[in-house]
Each structure stands twice: as structure tokens, then as C-alpha cells.
Design an enzyme around this catalytic site. Structure first.
Site, PDB file in Angstrom:
ATOM      1  N   LYS A  41       0.961  -0.846  -0.182  1.00  0.00           N
ATOM      2  CA  LYS A  41      -0.624  -0.062   0.191  1.00  0.00           C
ATOM      3  C   LYS A  41       1.004   1.081  -0.122  1.00  0.00           C
ATOM      4  CE  LYS A  41      -3.034   0.528   3.005  1.00  0.00           C
ATOM      5  NZ  LYS A  41      -4.402   2.334   3.215  1.00  0.00           N
ATOM      6  N   GLY A  42       0.304   2.529  -0.271  1.00  0.00           N
ATOM      7  CA  GLY A  42       0.886   3.552  -0.782  1.00  0.00           C
ATOM      8  C   GLY A  42       1.116   4.250   1.247  1.00  0.00           C
ATOM      9  N   VAL A  44       3.354   2.676   2.785  1.00  0.00           N
ATOM     10  CA  VAL A  44       3.662   1.928   4.530  1.00  0.00           C
ATOM     11  C   VAL A  44       5.573   1.478   3.772  1.00  0.00           C
ATOM     12  CG1 VAL A  44       2.315   0.288   4.105  1.00  0.00           C
ATOM     13  CG2 VAL A  44       3.569  -0.404   2.670  1.00  0.00           C
ATOM     14  N   LYS A  46       7.180   1.365   0.842  1.00  0.00           N
ATOM     15  CA  LYS A  46       7.740   0.236  -0.407  1.00  0.00           C
ATOM     16  C   LYS A  46       8.987   1.094  -0.395  1.00  0.00           C
ATOM     17  CE  LYS A  46       4.484   1.563  -3.447  1.00  0.00           C
ATOM     18  NZ  LYS A  46       3.779   2.095  -1.964  1.00  0.00           N
ATOM     19  N   THR A  47       8.991   2.875  -1.014  1.00  0.00           N
ATOM     20  CA  THR A  47      10.364   3.436  -0.741  1.00  0.00           C
ATOM     21  C   THR A  47      11.580   3.219  -0.484  1.00  0.00           C
ATOM     22  OG1 THR A  47       9.232   5.102  -2.452  1.00  0.00           O
ATOM     23  CG2 THR A  47      11.257   5.597  -2.008  1.00  0.00           C
ATOM     24  N   ASP A  70       6.750   3.223 -10.193  1.00  0.00           N
ATOM     25  CA  ASP A  70       5.235   4.219  -8.916  1.00  0.00           C
ATOM     26  C   ASP A  70       5.066   5.580 -10.130  1.00  0.00           C
ATOM     27  OD1 ASP A  70       3.573   6.071  -7.641  1.00  0.00           O
ATOM     28  OD2 ASP A  70       4.755   4.806  -5.955  1.00  0.00           O
ATOM     29  N   CYS A 274       5.073   6.566  27.463  1.00  0.00           N
ATOM     30  CA  CYS A 274       4.357   8.096  26.486  1.00  0.00           C
ATOM     31  C   CYS A 274       2.973   6.940  26.573  1.00  0.00           C
ATOM     32  CB  CYS A 274       4.911   7.755  25.776  1.00  0.00           C
ATOM     33  SG  CYS A 274       3.680   8.590  24.092  1.00  0.00           S
ATOM     34  N   CYS A 277       2.094   6.423  22.385  1.00  0.00           N
ATOM     35  CA  CYS A 277       3.500   5.911  21.702  1.00  0.00           C
ATOM     36  C   CYS A 277       3.098   3.492  22.679  1.00  0.00           C
ATOM     37  CB  CYS A 277       4.718   5.569  22.093  1.00  0.00           C
ATOM     38  SG  CYS A 277       5.857   6.244  21.431  1.00  0.00           S
TER      39      CYS A 277
HETATM   40  N1  ADP Z   1      10.176   2.697   9.388  1.00  0.00           N
HETATM   41  C1  ADP Z   1      10.007   4.062   8.729  1.00  0.00           C
HETATM   42  N2  ADP Z   1      10.533   5.398  10.052  1.00  0.00           N
HETATM   43  C2  ADP Z   1      10.425   6.668   9.907  1.00  0.00           C
HETATM   44  N3  ADP Z   1       9.858   6.563   9.197  1.00  0.00           N
HETATM   45  C3  ADP Z   1       9.120   6.249   7.667  1.00  0.00           C
HETATM   46  C4  ADP Z   1       9.788   4.546   7.838  1.00  0.00           C
HETATM   47  N4  ADP Z   1       9.367   4.109   6.869  1.00  0.00           N
HETATM   48  C5  ADP Z   1       9.151   4.690   6.122  1.00  0.00           C
HETATM   49  N5  ADP Z   1       9.028   6.168   6.703  1.00  0.00           N
HETATM   50  C6  ADP Z   1       8.856   7.556   6.147  1.00  0.00           C
HETATM   51  O1  ADP Z   1       7.522   7.526   5.838  1.00  0.00           O
HETATM   52  C7  ADP Z   1       7.356   8.469   4.630  1.00  0.00           C
HETATM   53  C8  ADP Z   1       6.631   7.195   2.798  1.00  0.00           C
HETATM   54  O2  ADP Z   1       7.936   5.991   3.352  1.00  0.00           O
HETATM   55  P1  ADP Z   1       8.149   5.829   1.397  1.00  0.00           P
HETATM   56  O3  ADP Z   1       8.932   4.423   1.747  1.00  0.00           O
HETATM   57  O4  ADP Z   1       7.624   7.135   0.557  1.00  0.00           O
HETATM   58  O5  ADP Z   1       6.173   4.858   1.172  1.00  0.00           O
HETATM   59  P2  ADP Z   1       5.707   4.805  -0.077  1.00  0.00           P
HETATM   60  O6  ADP Z   1       7.101   3.858  -1.367  1.00  0.00           O
HETATM   61  O7  ADP Z   1       5.187   3.102   0.812  1.00  0.00           O
HETATM   62  O8  ADP Z   1       4.999   4.770  -0.329  1.00  0.00           O
HETATM   63  C9  ADP Z   1       8.599   8.860   3.758  1.00  0.00           C
HETATM   64  O9  ADP Z   1       9.164   9.889   4.264  1.00  0.00           O
HETATM   65  C10 ADP Z   1       9.786   7.980   4.302  1.00  0.00           C
HETATM   66  O10 ADP Z   1      10.624   9.012   5.278  1.00  0.00           O
HETATM   67 MG    MG Z   2       7.167   5.144  -2.747  1.00  0.00          MG
HETATM   68 ZN    ZN Z   3       5.146   8.392  22.366  1.00  0.00          ZN
END
Ligand code: ADP
Ligand code: MG
Ligand code: ZN
Length: 340
Positions: A41-42, A44, A46-47, A70, A274, A277
Site C-alpha cells: 500500500k502507498g 507503508v 516501499k521506497t 510508481d 508515553c 506510543c
Molecule cells: N520506519 C520508518 N520510520 C520513520 N519514517 C519512515 C519509516 N518508513 C518510512 N518512513 C517515512 O515515511 C514516508 C513514506 O515512506 P515511503 O518509503 O516513501 O513509502 P511508500 O513508498 O510506500 O509510499 C517517507 O517520508 C519515509 O521517510
Molecule cells: Mg514510494
Molecule cells: Zn510517545
């Protein structure tokens, strides 16, 4: 120096004898792997995951290509470097390249379609075969990539629907071609051929289609070979993501695609007392437990939610280490860009 003396089954480092170690070490050990799809999913991760995986692969493979399919490209954002539809070296690496392509052209983009038609010299009629525009675009990319002889290619894919469509192109095309080859359409073709002023005979067009079909089929054979290709779903421990992952795995199974690894990202590890959290972790734990049951025979790698975005090579490198050495849930992960 040769590393090929041990079998691919040899466990890496301190992973031990656990057959389903919670790490992507198995992907690094499997030297025969040529294509790795990262999907989900968008948002999460992936990148972030595919960049991190590519960084780890670059340590053990001769040359790595990371391709974003993408349309909302963000390899450039993740690495802080502009990429194009041709491979370019990631700053600071000798064997890690990135490129961003759009394998599913918009049907409503006439300029793009005209360019495609010119390139392949197809007639209007051939272009009406369902799936042919995507197939041409995809086969163009695959030809380019295969001609460059990278050791391994990682795909940072578009959200699930898009990706499954991409992987379904061969069968889509098959159906389209079957229709095209049937008497009716050929008949229509010979009548309309003159009207649209095509310079190609039906035979020439058929040959072009047959050759396109061959390229796609060759790629498809590799994608269905688990020695060469695997799919890595990325998810977060929440209801919708878990649900979608389960559906994705079922659909990949239908497409004969191998899945051995699942990345569970953005897991909250509360540092102190917290409330927010702790509550989020409690919610996540429910889905982590379900995953433990569902995915017993997968490598499930758990990645912590960090305090900051993960951008730039130094940050991605730190994060990428956690793909190989499971996070202990305690150590503070401080990214270089963070001011702590
Ligand atoms: N484990 C993580 N901890 C903190 N930030 C994260 C984590 N995984 C992803 N992010 C951040 O969340 C955002 C979305 O991640 P991204 O990899 O671009 O998702 P997708 O490609 O699935 O849309 C980015 O800004 C990325 O830096
Ligand atoms: Mg991506
Ligand atoms: Zn917290």
C-alpha cells in the site's frame, strides 16, 4: 575473491539455523536472484525499503539497479538526487544505479501513445489490442534493462493494483492477441488499413506483435522462476495493511510469483511511559500476533518507526542495517539528519 563456494542455503552470520530468520539475509545469500519486486500500500515504506534493500545488495552483488515503477516517483526524494528514465549512479556508490519509469502509460495521453506507435510502427488497429500499450512500454523497459546486464534489479513498485496489473500484462496481451488474430478483426483491418493509411501489411503487423509477445513471454518465464524472481510485500501492523498483504500474496500465488519475505515497517517501540506510543504499540501488537500465525513460513523482518523521515544515503544506510540485523527494540537509532 570468490564467494560462490558456499550454497545459497548457507545461513548468514549470526542468523543461525532458524529456517525462517526474521531478516532479509536470505535475499543477500541467493546469488541467482535477478528480479526483486517490493510492493504494498502507498505510504507503508516501499521506497524506503527498496532503497535500503538495494544498498544492502550493493554490498554483495556486482551491480544493482533500482527501478521505480510508481508514477508518483520518490527514489529521487529518498536519495536526494534527481533520477531519470535512464540508469544513473547513486552518489557515493560504484555499483548502485537508479531509474524512474512509468510502465503504465495513461490511455488519455495522446502524445505518449503517438510516440509509442511511432517507435514500434504499429497501426491503429494493432494499438486497439487490450493491454498492448502497457506491454510495449514494459517490454521496452525490460529490453533496455536486460541489455545492461545488472546482477540484480529491484523494483520499487506502485501501490498494489497497479503492480498486479503490470505483472498480468502477459496474460492480458495473450487474450488481446487472440482477439486480434481472429477472423473478424483481420477482416476489419484489411478494409480500414487503407483508410488510416498504414504502410504495414497485416503480416508485418502480426510479426511485430508476435515479437513483442515473445519478449514479454521470456520475461514472464523469469518472473515465474523462484530462483530468479521474488516479491517482497511491505506492510504496517494495521488492519487494512495486513488485509491487503494477505490479498496481495494470494494474487501473487495465482500469478506463480514467489514470496518468501515480508517486511513489517513502522513498528512503534515506546521509549518511556508515553500513552500515545504505548496505545499504538498495543494496537500494532494485535496485528503482529496475527502475522506471526499467518506467516510462520516466511521471513518476516520487523522494522522500527524512527523519529524522523529516512532520507539521504547516510540515513538509508543506517536503516538498511536493520533489514539484516533484527532491531533489538531498545537501541536508540539516531539518523545523521536528526538534531538530537
Ligand atoms: N520506519 C520508518 N520510520 C520513520 N519514517 C519512515 C519509516 N518508513 C518510512 N518512513 C517515512 O515515511 C514516508 C513514506 O515512506 P515511503 O518509503 O516513501 O513509502 P511508500 O513508498 O510506500 O509510499 C517517507 O517520508 C519515509 O521517510
Ligand atoms: Mg514510494
Ligand atoms: Zn510517545
Amino acid at each position: 575473491m570468490s564467494t560462490s563456494t558456499t550454497s545459497t542455503a548457507a545461513p548468514g552470520g549470526d542468523i543461525g539455523i532458524d529456517e525462517y530468520a526474521p531478516s532479509i539475509q536470505n535475499l543477500l545469500d541467493q546469488q541467482s536472484l535477478k528480479w526483486i519486486f517490493v510492493g504494498g500500500k502507498g505510504g507503508v515504506g516501499k521506497t524506503t525499503t527498496s532503497c535500503s534493500l538495494a544498498i544492502q545488495l550493493a554490498k554483495v552483488r556486482d551491480s544493482v539497479l533500482l527501478i521505480s515503477t510508481d508514477p508518483a516517483h520518490n527514489l529521487s526524494d529518498a536519495f536526494g538526487q534527481k533520477f531519470t528514465k535512464h540508469p544513473s549512479l547513486v552518489n557515493g556508490f560504484k555499483n548502485l544505479h537508479c531509474m524512474e519509469i512509468d510502465p503504465t502509460p495513461d490511455q488519455d495521453a495522446p502524445e505518449f501513445m503517438d510516440k509509442q506507435k511511432d517507435m514500434f510502427n504499429f497501426s491503429e488497429i494493432a494499438m486497439s489490442i487490450p493491454g498492448i500499450d502497457e506491454a510495449m512500454s514494459f517490454s521496452e523497459v525490460m529490453k533496455l534493462v536486460q541489455s545492461m546486464e545488472f546482477s540484480v534489479i529491484v523494483f520499487d513498485t506502485a501501490p498494489t493494483g497497479h503492480t498486479l496489473r503490470l505483472l498480468s500484462i502477459p496474460s492480458l496481451l495473450d487474450k488481446g492477441i487472440a482477439k486480434f488474430m481472429d477472423g473478424n478483426l483481420s477482416g476489419i483491418f484489411s478494409t480500414i488499413g487503407n483508410v488510416v493509411g498504414t504502410t504495414q501489411t497485416p503480416d508485418q503487423i502480426q510479426n511485430r506483435i508476435t515479437s513483442l509477445k515473445k519478449t514479454i513471454e521470456e520475461v514472464n518465464v523469469q518472473f515465474k522462476n523462484p530462483d530468479m524472481t521474488t516479491f517482497v510485500p511491505v506492510c504496517i501492523p494495521e488492519f487494512l495493511s495486513l488485509y491487503e498483504t494477505e490479498r496481495l500474496i494470494q494474487q501473487l500465488t495465482k500469478l506463480d510469483m514467489d514470496v518468501q519475505n515480508i517486511i513489517v515497517n513502522q513498528i512503534v517501540y515506546p521509549e518511556i511511559d508515553c500513552g500515545l506510543c504505548l496505545a499504538r504499540r498495543k494496537m500494532q501488537q494485535k496485528y503482529l500476533d496475527q502475522m506471526a500465525d499467518l506467516y510462520m513460513d516466511f521471513h518476516v523482518t520487523k522494522m522500527p518507526l524512527l523519529k524522523a523521515e529516512i532520507r539521504g544515503v547516510p540515513s538509508l544506510s543506517i536503516f538498511s542495517e536493520l533489514l539484516v540485523k533484527p532491531y533489538d527494540g531498545k537501541t536508540q537509532i539516531v539518523l545523521p539528519s536528526q538534531d538530537h
